[in-house]
Scaffold this motif. Structure first.
Motif, PDB file in Angstrom:
ATOM      1  N   MET A  43      -5.401   9.692  -2.905  1.00  0.00           N
ATOM      2  CA  MET A  43      -6.183  10.720  -2.199  1.00  0.00           C
ATOM      3  C   MET A  43      -5.524  12.084  -2.417  1.00  0.00           C
ATOM      4  SD  MET A  43      -8.648   9.182  -0.813  1.00  0.00           S
ATOM      5  CE  MET A  43      -8.943   7.457  -1.150  1.00  0.00           C
ATOM      6  N   PRO A  44      -6.340  13.131  -2.642  1.00  0.00           N
ATOM      7  CA  PRO A  44      -5.752  14.457  -2.854  1.00  0.00           C
ATOM      8  C   PRO A  44      -4.966  14.930  -1.631  1.00  0.00           C
ATOM      9  CG  PRO A  44      -8.171  14.519  -3.033  1.00  0.00           C
ATOM     10  CD  PRO A  44      -7.794  13.119  -2.673  1.00  0.00           C
ATOM     11  N   LEU A  45      -3.888  15.662  -1.931  1.00  0.00           N
ATOM     12  CA  LEU A  45      -3.064  16.214  -0.841  1.00  0.00           C
ATOM     13  C   LEU A  45      -3.937  17.017   0.135  1.00  0.00           C
ATOM     14  CD1 LEU A  45      -0.270  16.924   0.418  1.00  0.00           C
ATOM     15  CD2 LEU A  45      -0.198  18.874  -1.165  1.00  0.00           C
ATOM     16  N   GLU A  46      -4.914  17.757  -0.422  1.00  0.00           N
ATOM     17  CA  GLU A  46      -5.759  18.610   0.428  1.00  0.00           C
ATOM     18  C   GLU A  46      -6.490  17.782   1.488  1.00  0.00           C
ATOM     19  OE1 GLU A  46      -6.100  18.594  -3.096  1.00  0.00           O
ATOM     20  OE2 GLU A  46      -4.474  20.061  -3.064  1.00  0.00           O
ATOM     21  N   LEU A  47      -6.950  16.588   1.086  1.00  0.00           N
ATOM     22  CA  LEU A  47      -7.656  15.724   2.043  1.00  0.00           C
ATOM     23  C   LEU A  47      -6.676  15.234   3.111  1.00  0.00           C
ATOM     24  CD1 LEU A  47     -10.162  14.010   2.912  1.00  0.00           C
ATOM     25  CD2 LEU A  47      -9.239  12.183   1.470  1.00  0.00           C
ATOM     26  N   CYS A  48      -5.515  14.750   2.660  1.00  0.00           N
ATOM     27  CA  CYS A  48      -4.515  14.218   3.611  1.00  0.00           C
ATOM     28  C   CYS A  48      -4.120  15.308   4.603  1.00  0.00           C
ATOM     29  CB  CYS A  48      -3.278  13.713   2.860  1.00  0.00           C
ATOM     30  SG  CYS A  48      -3.656  12.427   1.662  1.00  0.00           S
ATOM     31  N   GLU A  49      -3.917  16.504   4.040  1.00  0.00           N
ATOM     32  CA  GLU A  49      -3.472  17.617   4.881  1.00  0.00           C
ATOM     33  C   GLU A  49      -4.575  18.040   5.847  1.00  0.00           C
ATOM     34  OE1 GLU A  49      -1.617  20.689   2.583  1.00  0.00           O
ATOM     35  OE2 GLU A  49      -1.026  21.806   4.372  1.00  0.00           O
ATOM     36  N   SER A  50      -5.822  17.971   5.391  1.00  0.00           N
ATOM     37  CA  SER A  50      -6.921  18.370   6.288  1.00  0.00           C
ATOM     38  C   SER A  50      -7.081  17.360   7.428  1.00  0.00           C
ATOM     39  CB  SER A  50      -8.224  18.514   5.510  1.00  0.00           C
ATOM     40  OG  SER A  50      -8.664  17.224   5.105  1.00  0.00           O
ATOM     41  N   ARG A  51      -6.739  16.092   7.160  1.00  0.00           N
ATOM     42  CA  ARG A  51      -6.815  15.092   8.238  1.00  0.00           C
ATOM     43  C   ARG A  51      -5.707  15.360   9.263  1.00  0.00           C
ATOM     44  NH1 ARG A  51      -7.479   9.758   4.390  1.00  0.00           N
ATOM     45  NH2 ARG A  51      -9.759   9.716   4.298  1.00  0.00           N
ATOM     46  N   ASP A  52      -4.507  15.499   8.784  1.00  0.00           N
ATOM     47  CA  ASP A  52      -3.300  15.786   9.575  1.00  0.00           C
ATOM     48  C   ASP A  52      -3.329  15.137  10.965  1.00  0.00           C
ATOM     49  OD1 ASP A  52      -0.728  16.719   9.764  1.00  0.00           O
ATOM     50  OD2 ASP A  52      -1.264  18.798  10.207  1.00  0.00           O
ATOM     51  N   ALA A  53      -3.538  13.823  10.968  1.00  0.00           N
ATOM     52  CA  ALA A  53      -3.730  13.074  12.224  1.00  0.00           C
ATOM     53  C   ALA A  53      -2.565  13.253  13.199  1.00  0.00           C
ATOM     54  CB  ALA A  53      -3.916  11.592  11.889  1.00  0.00           C
ATOM     55  N   ILE A  62       0.854  -1.200   0.000  1.00  0.00           N
ATOM     56  CA  ILE A  62       0.000   0.000   0.000  1.00  0.00           C
ATOM     57  C   ILE A  62       0.887   1.246   0.000  1.00  0.00           C
ATOM     58  CG2 ILE A  62      -1.901   1.197   1.148  1.00  0.00           C
ATOM     59  CD1 ILE A  62      -2.576  -1.427   2.590  1.00  0.00           C
ATOM     60  N   THR A  63       0.727   2.078  -1.031  1.00  0.00           N
ATOM     61  CA  THR A  63       1.546   3.285  -1.167  1.00  0.00           C
ATOM     62  C   THR A  63       0.646   4.524  -1.246  1.00  0.00           C
ATOM     63  OG1 THR A  63       3.119   4.434  -2.631  1.00  0.00           O
ATOM     64  CG2 THR A  63       1.641   2.872  -3.695  1.00  0.00           C
ATOM     65  N   GLY A  64       1.153   5.625  -0.750  1.00  0.00           N
ATOM     66  CA  GLY A  64       0.395   6.876  -0.822  1.00  0.00           C
ATOM     67  C   GLY A  64       0.934   7.882   0.180  1.00  0.00           C
ATOM     68  N   LEU A  65       0.397   9.085   0.077  1.00  0.00           N
ATOM     69  CA  LEU A  65       0.838  10.180   0.950  1.00  0.00           C
ATOM     70  C   LEU A  65       0.564   9.877   2.425  1.00  0.00           C
ATOM     71  CD1 LEU A  65      -0.582  13.227  -1.048  1.00  0.00           C
ATOM     72  CD2 LEU A  65       1.840  12.570  -0.861  1.00  0.00           C
ATOM     73  N   SER A  66       1.273  10.550   3.285  1.00  0.00           N
ATOM     74  CA  SER A  66       0.960  10.505   4.714  1.00  0.00           C
ATOM     75  C   SER A  66      -0.487  10.993   4.886  1.00  0.00           C
ATOM     76  CB  SER A  66       1.928  11.432   5.466  1.00  0.00           C
ATOM     77  OG  SER A  66       1.582  11.478   6.819  1.00  0.00           O
ATOM     78  N   GLY A  67      -1.266  10.241   5.640  1.00  0.00           N
ATOM     79  CA  GLY A  67      -2.653  10.624   5.873  1.00  0.00           C
ATOM     80  C   GLY A  67      -3.624  10.149   4.809  1.00  0.00           C
ATOM     81  N   SER A  68      -3.125   9.404   3.823  1.00  0.00           N
ATOM     82  CA  SER A  68      -4.026   8.947   2.736  1.00  0.00           C
ATOM     83  C   SER A  68      -4.867   7.754   3.163  1.00  0.00           C
ATOM     84  CB  SER A  68      -3.220   8.614   1.478  1.00  0.00           C
ATOM     85  OG  SER A  68      -2.268   7.603   1.751  1.00  0.00           O
ATOM     86  N   GLY A  69      -4.517   7.130   4.296  1.00  0.00           N
ATOM     87  CA  GLY A  69      -5.318   6.006   4.790  1.00  0.00           C
ATOM     88  C   GLY A  69      -4.647   4.646   4.662  1.00  0.00           C
TER      89      GLY A  69
END
Ligand SMILES: Nc1ncnc2c1ncn2[C@@H]1O[C@H](COP(=O)(O)OS(=O)(=O)O)[C@@H](OP(=O)(O)O)[C@H]1O
Ligand SMILES: Nc1ncnc2c1ncn2[C@@H]1O[C@H](COP(=O)(O)OP(=O)(O)O)[C@@H](O)[C@H]1O
Length: 205
Positions: free
Chosen positions: A133-143, A32-39
């Motif tokens: 997942m869009p960067l904006e979503l990942c960034e808005s989660r910012d867990a 599984i690959t993706g940005l930080s916060g992508s899930g």
């Protein structure tokens, strides 16, 4: 080329085929690959739980967790990330050879590093899952509050902010938002489970 010389491969009487028969499943790597916060971790846990409930053995290799032990000597420079992915690829290969469904969950931002892991696995037993997942979503989660620190310049070289992420050109599964809405973890896991079922990874061997 490695540095060891005068080394020989040791064959063992019980092999992958026998282990797979014992476990009634086929060993593979779900990467599984993706940005930080992508899930990534959320999906990994969800698939892990689904497999467990079906009596299938899986194990998660999570980037964050491995950096507490096996990879604690590595940082986030390009060469460190490459070595991180190489090591995890080798470990994942061992788990797949043991007959397990190994779920690797790492940002793994560089295409060539992911492709090198794919090349380690025989018989296309490498299933790449892209959390698109869009960067904006990942960034808005910012867990973990890391995007905030990266935007403030307090973390340098943060993936998606001032470090690159190279999306797969072709992957087995792509998780995307539909009509601007992200699927539930359960539905995302369902996509992976369907793939594993259709390709025969969950059948008796
Ligand atoms: N500079 C920088 N860039 C990206 N991520 C960072 C960074 N510094 C710390 N973190 C935290 O480390 C987690 C990613 O580790 P990985 O081993 O998956 O990264 S990589 O594959 O080697 O790029 C990542 O975890 P996830 O949010 O689960 O992806 C972050 O919590
Ligand atoms: N499908 C989803 N729907 C809603 N929230 C999600 C979903 N997937 C992940 N999240 C939430 O987003 C945040 C980041 O998820 P995580 O799995 O930790 O991402 P990653 O491992 O890629 O950094 C967490 O708070 C998690 O609960």
């Amino acid at each position: 080329m490695g540095n060891s010389t005068n080394i020989f491969w040791q064959e063992c009487p019980v092999g992958k085929i026998e282990r797979q028969r014992l476990l009634n499943q086929k060993g593979c790597v779900v990467w599984i690959t993706g940005l930080s916060g992508s899930g990534k971790s959320t999906l990994a846990c969800s698939v892990n739980r689904e497999l467990y409930s079906k009596g299938k053995l899986s194990y998660i290799l999570d980037g964050d967790n491995l950096r507490h032990g096996l990879n604690k000597d590595l940082g986030f420079k390009a060469e460190d990330r490459t070595e991180n992915i190489r090591r995890v690829g080798e470990v994942a290969k061992l788990f797949a050879d043991a007959g397990l469904i190994c779920i690797a969950s790492l940002i793994s931002p560089y295409r060539k590093d992911r492709d090198a892991c794919r090349a380690m696995l025989p018989d296309s037993n490498f299933i790449e899952v892209f959390m698109n997942m869009p960067l904006e979503l990942c960034e808005s989660r910012d867990a973990k509050g890391l995007y905030k620190l990266a935007r403030a310049g307090k973390i340098k070289g943060f993936t998606g902010i001032d470090d690159p992420y190279e999306p797969p050109l072709s992957c087995e599964i792509e998780i995307i938002q539909k009509n601007g809405v992200c699927a539930t973890p359960c539905d995302m896991a369902g996509e992976v489970m369907t793939y594993l079922e259709e390709k025969g990874y969950l059948q008796d061997q």
